[in-house]
Design an enzyme around this catalytic site. Sequence first.
Site, short mmCIF file in Angstrom:
data_model
loop_
_atom_site.label_atom_id
_atom_site.label_comp_id
_atom_site.label_asym_id
_atom_site.label_seq_id
_atom_site.Cartn_x
_atom_site.Cartn_y
_atom_site.Cartn_z
N HIS A 25 0.85 -1.37 -0.08
CA HIS A 25 -0.03 -0.11 0.12
C HIS A 25 0.91 1.23 0.07
CE1 HIS A 25 -3.33 -2.54 0.39
NE2 HIS A 25 -3.07 -3.04 1.68
N SER A 26 0.34 2.37 -0.34
CA SER A 26 0.99 3.50 -0.41
C SER A 26 1.73 3.93 1.02
CB SER A 26 0.19 4.92 -1.05
OG SER A 26 -0.75 5.03 -0.12
N GLU A 27 1.10 3.51 2.14
CA GLU A 27 1.45 3.68 3.48
C GLU A 27 1.04 2.76 4.24
OE1 GLU A 27 2.94 7.91 2.19
OE2 GLU A 27 0.75 6.89 2.14
N THR A 28 1.76 2.14 5.12
CA THR A 28 1.43 1.30 6.29
C THR A 28 1.90 2.04 7.56
OG1 THR A 28 1.64 -0.52 4.84
CG2 THR A 28 1.64 -0.97 7.19
N HIS A 32 -3.66 9.87 5.64
CA HIS A 32 -4.66 8.67 5.69
C HIS A 32 -4.20 7.63 6.61
CE1 HIS A 32 -1.86 6.69 2.91
NE2 HIS A 32 -2.59 5.54 2.88
#
Length: 259
Positions: free
Chosen positions: A44-47, A77
Amino acid sequence: MSVDVYLVDAFSDRAFSGNPAGVVLLPGFRDPEWMQAVAAELKHSETAFVQIGAEDQDEALPLRWFTPETEVDLCGHATLAAAHVLGGSQRFTTRSGELRCVSTGGGWVEMDFPADPPSRVDGVPPTGLPEVTVTGIGMGREDLLVEVASPAEVRALRPDLAALASLPGRGVIFTAEETAGEADFVSRCFYPKQGIPEDPVTGSAHCVLAGWWSERLGRSSLLGEQVSARGGRVRLELEGERVRLGGRAVTVLRGSLYA
């Protein structure tokens, strides 16, 4: 030993929209190399990685964010996703200081973030931008902001990602005033340097957008719409050096991580 892992769609009230983020709840310390490997695995774009289980339940919890390629200083997010998993109201200690999240009813969570008002950049637009009608350029702490003439131009963007990666800063925010819908402005955000071609809905970018559009529109309360393919909305309230970002989130997956 296993740890709980979640997939949460942030800045949305329905599954498969907004911005997906991984959330990993850690009962104890894990080294950054392990967190980076997990973020690369989840893709994912960030975790978000939250260290839970403190004896003092009122204590702010350590929170870190990783893209598939690197650790980042601030991610809206994934913070919203972490607060959603933990029940909404929560305090976190991060590389950007303490962040407070508060449930405000109706599934909304409000996050208190540092504002990032961009400085205006004069002169010829930098080489590498797509063919758009540029009406203003600003530079935040990390993000380059490009205002264009219309929401239609923002929606139609098909930028050369390699060219965007050559521009200064972490990534590029394209934005335009919205005059036809409920939102005050629209945006799209591209971070090829971070391994993120386009981020669906970007909380940290709205820390930049809040300052830009508050000055342009003459008010501190705003509604932003990020018009990526998944899309999402962010409520904004600029208060001096802080900005409150409001959004909703939906858990779409919960499981155990064995690693």
